[in-house]
Scaffold this motif. Structure first.
Motif, mmCIF file in Angstrom:
data_model
loop_
_atom_site.group_PDB
_atom_site.id
_atom_site.type_symbol
_atom_site.label_atom_id
_atom_site.label_comp_id
_atom_site.label_asym_id
_atom_site.label_seq_id
_atom_site.Cartn_x
_atom_site.Cartn_y
_atom_site.Cartn_z
ATOM 1 N N VAL A 95 1.092 -1.300 -0.110
ATOM 2 C CA VAL A 95 -0.047 -0.113 -0.268
ATOM 3 C C VAL A 95 1.095 1.122 -0.051
ATOM 4 O O VAL A 95 2.073 1.343 0.770
ATOM 5 N N ALA A 96 0.418 2.164 -0.844
ATOM 6 C CA ALA A 96 1.257 3.612 -0.921
ATOM 7 C C ALA A 96 0.630 4.520 0.137
ATOM 8 O O ALA A 96 -0.323 4.502 0.186
ATOM 9 N N LEU A 97 1.311 5.208 0.681
ATOM 10 C CA LEU A 97 1.169 6.290 1.457
ATOM 11 C C LEU A 97 1.762 7.749 1.072
ATOM 12 O O LEU A 97 2.789 7.519 0.732
ATOM 13 N N LEU A 98 0.898 8.786 1.319
ATOM 14 C CA LEU A 98 1.564 10.169 1.551
ATOM 15 C C LEU A 98 1.202 10.468 2.985
ATOM 16 O O LEU A 98 0.222 10.508 3.337
ATOM 17 N N ILE A 99 2.292 10.983 3.419
ATOM 18 C CA ILE A 99 2.246 11.241 4.946
ATOM 19 C C ILE A 99 2.549 12.828 5.124
ATOM 20 O O ILE A 99 3.691 13.153 4.659
ATOM 21 N N SER A 100 1.661 13.580 5.393
ATOM 22 C CA SER A 100 1.730 15.117 5.394
ATOM 23 C C SER A 100 2.248 15.619 6.698
ATOM 24 O O SER A 100 1.561 15.280 7.851
ATOM 25 N N VAL A 101 3.324 16.351 6.706
ATOM 26 C CA VAL A 101 3.784 16.625 8.128
ATOM 27 C C VAL A 101 4.047 18.303 8.063
ATOM 28 O O VAL A 101 4.294 18.647 7.261
ATOM 29 N N ASP A 222 -2.649 4.479 12.860
ATOM 30 C CA ASP A 222 -2.759 4.844 14.029
ATOM 31 C C ASP A 222 -1.583 5.568 14.874
ATOM 32 O O ASP A 222 -1.666 6.620 15.569
ATOM 33 N N ALA A 223 -0.583 4.837 14.604
ATOM 34 C CA ALA A 223 0.746 5.139 15.159
ATOM 35 C C ALA A 223 1.199 6.552 14.584
ATOM 36 O O ALA A 223 1.663 7.313 15.370
ATOM 37 N N LEU A 224 0.903 6.716 13.234
ATOM 38 C CA LEU A 224 1.492 8.004 12.526
ATOM 39 C C LEU A 224 0.513 9.094 12.921
ATOM 40 O O LEU A 224 0.964 10.211 13.144
ATOM 41 N N ASP A 225 -0.714 8.959 13.107
ATOM 42 C CA ASP A 225 -1.891 9.890 13.820
ATOM 43 C C ASP A 225 -1.430 10.162 14.985
ATOM 44 O O ASP A 225 -1.489 11.688 15.435
ATOM 45 N N GLU A 226 -0.739 9.467 15.812
ATOM 46 C CA GLU A 226 -0.515 9.822 17.050
ATOM 47 C C GLU A 226 0.624 10.715 17.230
ATOM 48 O O GLU A 226 1.051 11.557 18.405
ATOM 49 N N MET A 227 1.430 10.900 16.090
ATOM 50 C CA MET A 227 2.650 11.926 16.077
ATOM 51 C C MET A 227 2.249 13.167 15.813
ATOM 52 O O MET A 227 1.405 13.646 15.111
ATOM 53 N N ASP A 228 2.830 14.043 16.908
ATOM 54 C CA ASP A 228 2.642 15.531 16.870
ATOM 55 C C ASP A 228 2.562 16.253 15.555
ATOM 56 O O ASP A 228 1.827 17.151 15.232
ATOM 57 N N ASP A 229 3.542 15.790 14.727
ATOM 58 C CA ASP A 229 4.085 16.612 13.404
ATOM 59 C C ASP A 229 3.244 16.108 12.166
ATOM 60 O O ASP A 229 3.206 16.844 11.100
ATOM 61 N N VAL A 230 2.470 14.890 12.370
ATOM 62 C CA VAL A 230 1.875 14.312 11.223
ATOM 63 C C VAL A 230 0.321 15.004 11.112
ATOM 64 O O VAL A 230 -0.331 14.927 12.101
ATOM 65 N N GLN A 231 -0.192 15.610 10.083
ATOM 66 C CA GLN A 231 -1.217 16.229 9.806
ATOM 67 C C GLN A 231 -2.191 15.369 9.392
ATOM 68 O O GLN A 231 -3.438 15.133 9.605
ATOM 69 N N ASP A 232 -1.916 14.775 8.250
ATOM 70 C CA ASP A 232 -2.753 13.661 7.598
ATOM 71 C C ASP A 232 -2.054 12.632 7.008
ATOM 72 O O ASP A 232 -0.734 12.760 6.508
ATOM 73 N N VAL A 233 -2.541 11.475 6.833
ATOM 74 C CA VAL A 233 -1.993 10.257 6.058
ATOM 75 C C VAL A 233 -3.106 9.844 4.965
ATOM 76 O O VAL A 233 -4.285 9.610 5.304
ATOM 77 N N TYR A 234 -2.500 9.710 3.694
ATOM 78 C CA TYR A 234 -3.460 9.451 2.514
ATOM 79 C C TYR A 234 -2.829 8.150 2.101
ATOM 80 O O TYR A 234 -1.596 7.875 1.882
ATOM 81 N N GLY A 235 -3.771 7.042 1.769
ATOM 82 C CA GLY A 235 -3.409 5.848 1.314
ATOM 83 C C GLY A 235 -4.123 5.215 0.200
ATOM 84 O O GLY A 235 -5.257 5.828 -0.077
ATOM 85 N N ASN A 236 -3.793 4.388 -0.567
ATOM 86 C CA ASN A 236 -4.497 3.630 -1.616
ATOM 87 C C ASN A 236 -4.879 2.206 -1.243
ATOM 88 O O ASN A 236 -5.035 1.339 -2.221
ATOM 89 N N TYR A 237 -5.107 2.124 0.085
ATOM 90 C CA TYR A 237 -5.626 0.795 0.369
ATOM 91 C C TYR A 237 -7.223 0.699 0.161
ATOM 92 O O TYR A 237 -7.773 1.537 0.363
ATOM 93 N N ASP A 238 -7.597 -0.474 0.061
ATOM 94 C CA ASP A 238 -9.094 -0.720 -0.142
ATOM 95 C C ASP A 238 -9.209 -1.861 0.847
ATOM 96 O O ASP A 238 -8.847 -3.105 0.660
ATOM 97 N N ILE A 239 -10.021 -1.586 1.928
ATOM 98 C CA ILE A 239 -10.326 -2.223 3.080
ATOM 99 C C ILE A 239 -11.845 -2.449 3.362
ATOM 100 O O ILE A 239 -12.428 -1.450 3.373
ATOM 101 N N ASP A 240 -12.361 -3.646 3.359
ATOM 102 C CA ASP A 240 -14.028 -3.724 3.507
ATOM 103 C C ASP A 240 -14.113 -2.845 4.572
ATOM 104 O O ASP A 240 -13.706 -3.011 5.843
#
Length: 251
Positions: A95-101, A222-240
């Motif tokens: 899965v590809a991620l974009l991590i905005s900080v 969830d771990a990335l979201d807990e980081m102070d500097d992370v604003q948003d995380v975008y992914g191309n995952y397809d989960i039911d």
């Protein structure tokens, strides 16, 4: 439960809630500042700032804090130097991620991002290897219960500049270019709809992941979201949806 134990638990929960509130405010203030710096201090002509203000109000941020953050962005007052960085990464399952900080310390944030990814089965990607699969888009939602005539909504949105509409979701999702976000939003609000809006990154292609990888991905998010500097995380995952709800409840 004894009174002492009950009070201890209440204090523990309050500490967590206060910490989350403080962390949320930090992220919101940084987003307000960056949005104002990039697009100016007028929310009517700056959809990113408009969304940031709405999110801050929803979190019950005091008006003076919102105004102070905007003034820092427009240069009307001084403050810490902030850097906006987009990291590209891979999560489990390819899965590809974009991590905005947004950070005041590039080196610290880079180390924290690498450590968090490594701990949860992810890796940093080379520049450009992930970003090509995402497009900057405007996303608006309208509660389905407000829509008596779906065709009328579709025509209104398309005439105002919408690119795509997902009428199967609730709320209904409307996709626009960043440039047309404001015009579509205004048309919908003038028609009496309740509209939520945001600028986001949407994947051109998605990856269907197994339940096992889905759990790893959600733990990483969830771990990335807990980081102070992370604003948003975008992914191309397809989960039911059912799998996501079940796993999210256990995180």
């Amino acid at each position: 439960m004894s009174g002492h134990n009950k009070w201890a638990n209440i204090k523990a929960r309050k500490t967590v809630q206060d910490a989350k509130r403080s962390k949320m405010f930090t992220k919101l203030i940084r987003e307000l500042t960056i949005a104002a710096r990039e697009g100016g201090g007028d929310p009517e002509s700056n959809p990113r700032l408009r969304t940031a203000i709405e999110n801050a109000k929803a979190a019950n941020m005091p008006k003076d804090k919102i105004e102070a953050a905007i003034k820092k962005g427009t240069g009307e007052s001084s403050g810490e130097e902030l850097f906006e960085i987009m990291y590209e990464a891979y999560a489990p399952g390819g899965v590809a991620l974009l991590i905005s900080v947004v950070t005041d310390n590039k080196n610290r944030t880079a180390q924290e991002i690498r450590h968090t990814l490594s701990k949860h089965g992810g890796t940093l990607a080379e520049s450009g290897s992930v970003a090509w699969n995402f497009e900057r888009k405007g996303l608006l939602t309208v509660p389905k219960e407000e829509v008596d005539d779906l065709e009328e909504l579709l025509l209104l949105a398309i005439e105002a500049g919408a690119e795509d509409i997902d009428e199967e979701t609730d709320p209904i999702e409307i996709i626009t270019s960043p440039e047309n976000l404001t015009s579509v939003r205004n048309a919908l609000k003038e028609a009496g709809y309740t509209v939520n809006e945001q600028l986001t990154y949407l994947p051109k292609t998605t990856v269907k992941v197994s339940d096992e990888d889905a759990e790893k991905i959600l733990k990483l998010l969830d771990a990335l979201d807990e980081m102070d500097d992370v604003q948003d995380v975008y992914g191309n995952y397809d989960i039911d949806d059912e799998v996501m709800e079940r796993l999210a409840a256990n995180l």
